[in-house]
Design a protein around this motif. Sequence first.
Motif, PDB file in Angstrom:
ATOM      1  N   GLY A  76       0.816  -1.203   0.000  1.00  0.00           N
ATOM      2  CA  GLY A  76       0.000   0.000   0.000  1.00  0.00           C
ATOM      3  C   GLY A  76       0.849   1.252   0.000  1.00  0.00           C
ATOM      4  N   PRO A  77       0.186   2.409  -0.017  1.00  0.00           N
ATOM      5  CA  PRO A  77       0.911   3.677  -0.067  1.00  0.00           C
ATOM      6  C   PRO A  77       1.636   3.971   1.243  1.00  0.00           C
ATOM      7  N   ILE A  78       2.664   4.772   1.167  1.00  0.00           N
ATOM      8  CA  ILE A  78       3.428   5.164   2.358  1.00  0.00           C
ATOM      9  C   ILE A  78       2.696   6.289   3.081  1.00  0.00           C
ATOM     10  N   ILE A  79       2.234   7.253   2.310  1.00  0.00           N
ATOM     11  CA  ILE A  79       1.511   8.404   2.870  1.00  0.00           C
ATOM     12  C   ILE A  79       0.019   8.158   2.722  1.00  0.00           C
ATOM     13  N   TYR A  80      -0.702   8.465   3.775  1.00  0.00           N
ATOM     14  CA  TYR A  80      -2.151   8.321   3.806  1.00  0.00           C
ATOM     15  C   TYR A  80      -2.759   9.720   3.790  1.00  0.00           C
ATOM     16  N   ALA A  81      -3.627   9.980   2.838  1.00  0.00           N
ATOM     17  CA  ALA A  81      -4.284  11.287   2.742  1.00  0.00           C
ATOM     18  C   ALA A  81      -5.748  11.121   3.111  1.00  0.00           C
ATOM     19  N   GLN A  82      -6.265  12.064   3.875  1.00  0.00           N
ATOM     20  CA  GLN A  82      -7.645  11.969   4.339  1.00  0.00           C
ATOM     21  C   GLN A  82      -8.251  13.368   4.443  1.00  0.00           C
ATOM     22  N   THR A  83      -9.523  13.487   4.158  1.00  0.00           N
ATOM     23  CA  THR A  83     -10.225  14.766   4.247  1.00  0.00           C
ATOM     24  C   THR A  83     -10.555  15.047   5.705  1.00  0.00           C
TER      25      THR A  83
END
Length: 176
Positions: free
Chosen positions: A17-24
């Motif tokens: 999975g991605p290293i950075i997690y982006a969330q609203t």
Amino acid sequence: SPVFVLIAIAIRMSSRGPIIYAQTRVGLDRRWRETLALRERRHEDLGGQVFTIFKFRTMRVDAERLSGAVWAQENDPRVTSLGRMLRKFRLDELPQLWNIVRGDMNLVGPRPERPSIVARLREDIDEYRFRHRVKPGLTGLAQINQHYDSCLDDVRAKVRWDLAYIERQDAWFDIR
């Protein structure tokens, strides 16, 4: 930056999975003052300005596939083993320094929450909307004085800490 690189390598090697997690998340509500609200163009009131927060990923990629948006727990089973260590030392929060540079957040202030959770909490806790009168923070009194939320009473206690911070807010208080 060396810490960022080491964490990124560890995440990549330990899980897919991605290293950075982006969330609203919901941040500062500029509409609480009537003069600013008159020029507002938003049609939906989400409680504040919506922005994207960045974190190092600490959960499995499919962590919310079945449950949707839920509060994180102290011993959350969705968290990876590396993620537990990153959360323990709050290293997963380091990418939020970018949010601070962008102006979405301050170092100290109430922690931002997701729009769906903000909507529920604004209905259940009358004072909840007041915490959006300042920019959210990387850390705050509520995070220092209390652990993860497990019920509505925990959120009420955190709101009291957030409002106490807003009343006493100044640079020296932030440093302490």
